[in-house]
Design a protein around this motif. Structure first.
Motif, PDB file in Angstrom:
ATOM      1  N   THR A   8      -5.448   1.670  -5.765  1.00  0.00           N
ATOM      2  CA  THR A   8      -5.504   1.201  -4.385  1.00  0.00           C
ATOM      3  C   THR A   8      -4.966  -0.222  -4.335  1.00  0.00           C
ATOM      4  OG1 THR A   8      -7.703   0.170  -4.469  1.00  0.00           O
ATOM      5  CG2 THR A   8      -7.612   2.570  -4.077  1.00  0.00           C
TER       6      THR A   8
ATOM      7  N   PRO B  21       0.811  -1.225   0.000  1.00  0.00           N
ATOM      8  CA  PRO B  21       0.000   0.000   0.000  1.00  0.00           C
ATOM      9  C   PRO B  21       0.842   1.273   0.000  1.00  0.00           C
ATOM     10  CG  PRO B  21      -0.907  -1.590   1.540  1.00  0.00           C
ATOM     11  CD  PRO B  21       0.424  -2.125   1.105  1.00  0.00           C
TER      12      PRO B  21
ATOM     13  N   GLU C 119       0.871   4.137  -2.968  1.00  0.00           N
ATOM     14  CA  GLU C 119       0.619   5.549  -2.667  1.00  0.00           C
ATOM     15  C   GLU C 119       1.751   6.430  -3.196  1.00  0.00           C
ATOM     16  OE1 GLU C 119      -1.253   8.946  -1.495  1.00  0.00           O
ATOM     17  OE2 GLU C 119      -2.039   6.902  -1.717  1.00  0.00           O
TER      18      GLU C 119
ATOM     19  N   HIS D  10      -4.824   7.067  -9.021  1.00  0.00           N
ATOM     20  CA  HIS D  10      -5.628   6.785  -7.827  1.00  0.00           C
ATOM     21  C   HIS D  10      -5.768   5.276  -7.599  1.00  0.00           C
ATOM     22  CE1 HIS D  10      -6.732  11.042  -7.650  1.00  0.00           C
ATOM     23  NE2 HIS D  10      -6.913  10.970  -8.959  1.00  0.00           N
TER      24      HIS D  10
END
Length: 257
Positions: free
Chosen positions: A64, A49, A53, A62
């Motif tokens: 995830t 993660p 980011e 964007h």
């Protein structure tokens, strides 16, 4: 995984523990006792993660963690080499942001039944060996430094490190356990490894907590004594000049404070 296959894998795990790693008829003669290898990336430490980011900030995207369904990050709109720069950045500069992959209490209890090492084959590709100092700091921050940490950049496949039991998320490592007669893999469930078909030596688990549960339950079932083990699991690596340090498993859950 069908219940029949799951129970077959659990029986094999108990057999390995019952014989302390010395499997009858196995050609795996280098195993000495049951030593558990805990993978660092995405098992103990949820680094993906943070990598994603960092990629988003650089590229204005964007994505995830739900988008990460390919081991080589091909579905993130990047290439492997670029994502590995974010991997190094995450460990060098953002290690405090990397979450622990489970409950530390469960990891410590696992260590009260088994010798456990933190083990990684990072660096075998020549580009993922950055951030070792940050990794050491992360391990210390999360009070896991009672386990030795080994990383061996000479091993393309961690199975060559000859641990009795591996807890890992790598689909490539999992493929090496299919139809093998050596060792056991607790495969941490991830979208990018769901094409792996579990068998007698592969048991899919929900994170490090699920792996700890399976190992502790197996130890209890075969009557393994709960005690404090002094970890000298790296002795075979000392002979190869890779070095090791002794570590004592947590004396009590007071380490959790």
């Amino acid at each position: 995984m069908a219940n029949k296959e799951k129970e077959s894998a659990r029986r094999k795990l108990r057999s390995i523990i019952r014989t302390d790693g010395a499997e009858e008829g196995s050609r795996c003669g280098n195993y000495v006792g049951v030593v558990v290898a805990l993978d660092i990336d995405e098992v103990l430490a949820l680094v993906h993660p943070v990598m994603i980011e960092l990629y988003n900030k650089k590229n204005g995207t964007h994505y995830t963690i739900r988008d990460h369904t390919d081991w080589d990050f091909r579905n993130i709109g990047s290439n492997y080499l670029e994502m590995m720069t974010h991997y190094t950045d995450a460990w060098q500069n953002h290690w405090k942001e990397i979450a622990l992959g489970g409950n530390r209490k469960n990891i410590i209890e696992l260590g009260q039944y088994f010798v456990a090492d933190i083990a990684s084959a990072r660096g075998h590709d020549g580009i993922t060996d950055g951030g070792i100092e940050g990794t050491d700091r992360w391990i210390s921050m999360n009070k896991l430094d009672w386990m030795p940490y080994f990383y061996d950049s000479t091993r393309i496949n961690k199975k060559a490190m000859e641990y009795t039991v591996n807890v890992d998320d790598s689909p490539r490592l999992a493929e090496s356990f299919v139809s093998t007669d050596c060792g056991f893999l607790l495969l941490v469930d991830k979208p990018y490894n769901r094409h792996i078909h579990e068998d007698e030596r592969i048991l899919r688990v929900d994170g490090i907590d699920g792996a700890s549960h399976e190992l502790i339950e197996a130890a209890i079932d075969v009557g393994r004594e709960k005690r404090l083990y002094q970890s000298r699991a790296g002795q075979r690596f000392i002979n190869e000049g890779l070095g090791a340090r002794d570590a004592i498993v947590a004396e009590s859950l007071g380490m959790l404070g």
